[in-house]
Design an enzyme around this catalytic site. Structure first.
Site: not given
Ligand code: OAD
Ligand code: ZN
Length: 235
Positions: A59, A94, A96, A223, A205, A112, A179-180
């Protein structure tokens, strides 16, 4: 072709693909993050309990990449849409990486979590990632000395903002997923909820999506190319 007006209640769900053109890696594409790392090792509470240093390394690298990244024309197009629709616009992500907010979107529902915050595993005190010392392998809470963890929702944990999201999905006219890949629930199920309650659904997408049975209109491509064109046509 789906059209929108100022009265259209629009909900947008974005995923890693919208940040790909900002140079951030997606998860499941070739070259994606899950090629180098096992999900179980870095994105579950069990993985963190087993090897917190490995999880923190993962992370910290992503945090540093996110603070260096710039929003792209896809993020910018959603800022224009928000200005056009006002209270009829809702952006769920979603991601981060904070790029929607950096682009100028407001009130983003980061389901998320975010790389920009951490919290104490014991006393739950919240910290901005920018204000903690990231040099040690295991950053600690300045209030109680316990280990901090990223403010990220891991597999097996409950995403944030779900009651508010459910309300938006039940009361929207159009849900766009951008984009998921449609692999991770509950987000992958949002198209089903929206359709069940009468909304139209659209996907943007590069490639096909796993939940394509519930998509009314599919725009294949980047996108960053497609969103500015749609927005120019609509606003
Ligand atoms: P994925 O990596 O599963 O999917 C990324 C999607 O973006 C793919 O469908 C690509 O085809 C698409 N894509 C790539 N580049 C694009 C571009 N320039 N324009 C448009 N589409 C593009 O990422 P997510 O669906 O966001 O969760 O993954 C969902 C969750 O799984 C993440 O939030 C993360 C991950 O495990 C956690 O870590 C809890
Ligand atoms: Zn603490």
């Amino acid at each position: 072709m789906i059209q929108i007006t100022k009265d259209t209640r629009l909900v947008i769900l974005t995923g890693a693909g919208i940040s790909a053109e900002s140079g951030l890696r997606t998860f499941r594409d070739s070259g994606g993050l899950w090629e180098d790392q096992r999900v179980e090792d870095v994105a579950t509470p069990e993985g963190f309990a087993r090897d917190p240093k490995l999880v923190w390394r993962f992370y910290k690298t992503r945090y540093k990449a996110a603070i260096d990244a710039q929003p792209n024309s896809g993020h910018a197009a959603l800022v224009i849409l928000e200005k056009f629709l006002g209270k009829n616009f809702c952006l769920i992500t979603q991601n981060v990486d904070g790029l929607h907010t950096k682009a100028g979107s407001t009130g983003v529902l980061e389901m998320h979590g975010t790389l920009y915050e951490c919290y104490c595993t014991k006393c739950l005190a919240m910290y901005r990632t920018a204000e903690i010392d990231l040099d040690p392998d295991l950053p600690v809470c300045s209030k109680c000395g316990s280990m901090l963890r990223p403010y990220i929702v891991w597999f097996g944990e409950i995403p944030y903002h779900l009651p508010e999201i459910e309300g938006k999905l039940r009361n929207c006219d159009l849900l766009m997923i951008i984009g998921t890949s449609g692999n991770v629930y509950p987000a992958a199920g949002f198209v089903m909820t929206a359709k069940y309650f009468g909304a139209s659904t659209m996907a943007v997408n590069l490639d096909t999506v796993a939940n394509s049975d519930y998509i009314d209109e599919f725009h294949q491509g980047k996108a960053g190319d497609i969103l500015p064109k749609l927005v120019e046509q609509w606003c």
